[in-house]
Design an enzyme around this catalytic site. Structure first.
Site, PDB file in Angstrom:
ATOM      1  N   TYR A  80      30.646  15.132   1.355  1.00 12.17           N
ATOM      2  CA  TYR A  80      31.987  15.144   1.950  1.00 12.17           C
ATOM      3  C   TYR A  80      33.023  15.566   0.899  1.00 12.17           C
ATOM      4  O   TYR A  80      32.967  15.089  -0.248  1.00 12.17           O
ATOM      5  CB  TYR A  80      32.282  13.741   2.501  1.00 12.17           C
ATOM      6  CG  TYR A  80      33.715  13.532   2.860  1.00 12.17           C
ATOM      7  CD1 TYR A  80      34.318  14.278   3.867  1.00 12.17           C
ATOM      8  CD2 TYR A  80      34.493  12.597   2.182  1.00 12.17           C
ATOM      9  CE1 TYR A  80      35.655  14.092   4.186  1.00 12.17           C
ATOM     10  CE2 TYR A  80      35.825  12.396   2.504  1.00 12.17           C
ATOM     11  CZ  TYR A  80      36.404  13.152   3.506  1.00 12.17           C
ATOM     12  OH  TYR A  80      37.707  12.975   3.813  1.00 12.17           O
ATOM     13  N   ASP A 115      25.176   8.527   1.400  1.00 13.23           N
ATOM     14  CA  ASP A 115      26.227   8.441   2.413  1.00 13.23           C
ATOM     15  C   ASP A 115      25.559   8.697   3.758  1.00 13.23           C
ATOM     16  O   ASP A 115      25.116   9.802   4.049  1.00 13.23           O
ATOM     17  CB  ASP A 115      27.316   9.489   2.110  1.00 13.23           C
ATOM     18  CG  ASP A 115      28.503   9.382   3.064  1.00 13.23           C
ATOM     19  OD1 ASP A 115      28.298   8.968   4.218  1.00 13.23           O
ATOM     20  OD2 ASP A 115      29.622   9.753   2.664  1.00 13.23           O
ATOM     21  N   LYS A 139      33.912   6.780  11.557  1.00 13.29           N
ATOM     22  CA  LYS A 139      33.205   7.768  12.374  1.00 13.29           C
ATOM     23  C   LYS A 139      32.385   7.088  13.478  1.00 13.29           C
ATOM     24  O   LYS A 139      32.956   6.418  14.302  1.00 13.29           O
ATOM     25  CB  LYS A 139      32.351   8.652  11.449  1.00 13.29           C
ATOM     26  CG  LYS A 139      33.138   9.216  10.236  1.00 13.29           C
ATOM     27  CD  LYS A 139      34.268  10.081  10.698  1.00 13.29           C
ATOM     28  CE  LYS A 139      34.997  10.877   9.652  1.00 13.29           C
ATOM     29  NZ  LYS A 139      35.690  10.220   8.585  1.00 13.29           N
TER      30      LYS A 139
END
Ligand code: PLP
Length: 386
Positions: free
Chosen positions: A107, A179, A204
């Site tokens: 990310y 992650d 999310k």
């Protein structure tokens, strides 16, 4: 027990004092410690009570922390004020002079914190294409302390062979961090495969309704848990109880949401693959995805996020400007479909030449499929791509 059942029955299904089916929201900053002092009058010493100050611990937060620890099969869970607070706090267990091998397409915000803040504080990082585990091995140095992975990767949905990387990490005595935001513990449980720490942006799929910013971390061992707790309490990037409560509620419906969203993603990704204005589709649920076999071996699904490239920049711009059923927005994992433009949104903080090298072009669009009927989304996408 089926994972769907565990989402509901994980030790926090009813309040122990009132029987309430919702976890109690403890909206407090501090806790009365008078009883501990009363006891001290008789015993001569003050015995610490479980809760003293809400940065250090809050019963609502504890319910979420224990829930995510059990879902990810770890020893300790931790909640943070955002996913990036979870990433930053986990990285806070390292010290100046330590080195981390990180997947190059993590990310964008994780990339930024490693390349700015932590770089200034002396934590070194080598980015590698982790979809080939040999690259991870090659990047290990004498001062390497951890590997940091994300699979599927963001935004190109590359797959990393977790077990192969964990084996390399174990041989070198490194901590493996994953992650797991895109997959959630419903589809992928890295600790069962050998990871030491799992991180989530609970903003999310876990929260699932685009209404909260939140982060989580789970450690495999108590020992690592103590280290992460020291940063959580010391750094203080903790969430408020309302946000925690929303994530607890979101987790209960994770299975029905994500399974339906994944079904939609598969249908739309397959349809896009044969669209005349589409250059490529990146989704590990497609037969032609190079990482499909590895993903199938380590995860029970391909998730609800995919990316695609249009043939021209104009087509990408028109899609984002005219698509009606997908919000042109940052983020993913909510019940509403989101179309993101990584070059200008999630990956804008990565320098342009680096983005181009990674294949994050200005024709790349990332889709997080929501709960709309996939046929409606296909009809809408078809018009936007015309
Ligand atoms: N990890 C991944 C994979 C993400 O997609 C994001 C956000 O998009 C984060 C971490 C950061 O989470 P947050 O936005 O909750 O801080």
């Amino acid at each position: 027990m089926d994972f769907g059942t565990l989402l509901i029955h994980n030790g926090h299904e009813a309040d122990p004092t009132t029987g309430a089916l919702g976890v109690t929201l403890y909206q407090t900053s501090t806790f009365d410690q008078g009883n501990a002092y009363k006891d001290a009058i008789d015993s001569g010493s003050v015995s610490p009570q479980e809760y003293d100050y809400a940065r250090s611990g809050n019963p609502t937060r504890k319910a979420l922390e224990e829930t995510i620890a059990s879902l990810e099969r770890g020893a300790r869970g931790f909640a943070f004020g955002s996913g990036i607070a979870a990433v930053s706090s986990v990285l806070g267990i390292f010290k100046a002079g330590d080195h981390i091998v990180a997947a190059e397409d993590i990310y964008g915000g994780s990339w930024r914190i490693l390349n700015t803040f932590y770089k200034r504080w002396g934590l070194e990082m080598t980015p590698v294409d982790a979809s080939d585990s040999k690259n991870v091995k090659k990047a290990i140095r004498p001062n390497t302390k951890a590997i940091f992975l994300e699979t599927p990767s963001n935004p190109l949905l590359k797959i990393t062979d977790l077990k192969a990387c964990f084996t390399i990490a174990k041989e070198a005595g490194l901590i493996s961090i994953v992650d797991n935001t895109f997959m959630t513990p419903l589809l992928q449980r890295p600790i069962e495969l050998g990871a030491d720490i799992v991180i989530h942006s609970a903003t999310k799929f876990l929260g699932g309704h685009s209404d909260v910013i939140s982060g989580l971390a789970v450690t495999k061992t108590e020992e690592l848990g103590k280290q992460v707790y020291a940063v959580q309490n010391g750094f203080g990037a903790v969430p408020g109880p309302w946000d925690v409560w929303l994530v607890i509620r979101g987790i209960k419906t994770l299975k029905v949401r994500l399974e339906a969203q994944e079904k939609g993603a598969k249908k739309i990704a397959a349809w896009l693959s044969s669209h005349k204005n589409v250059e490529a589709v990146y989704y590990p649920g497609l037969e032609n995805h190079p990482g499909k076999q590895v993903n199938d071996a380590q995860a029970s699904g391909a998730g609800a996020v995919f990316s695609f490239k249009t043939k021209t920049l104009e087509q990408a711009r028109k899609f984002l400007g005219t698509v009606k059923l997908a919000a042109a927005a940052v983020s993913l994992g909510g019940v509403e479909t989101i179309a993101s433009y990584p070059v200008a949104m999630s990956h804008a903080s990565i320098p342009q030449n680096e983005r181009e090298r990674l294949g994050i072009t200005d024709t790349l669009i990332r889709i997080s499929v929501g709960l709309e009927n996939p046929d409606d989304l296909i009809a809408d996408f078809d018009e936007a791509l015309a």
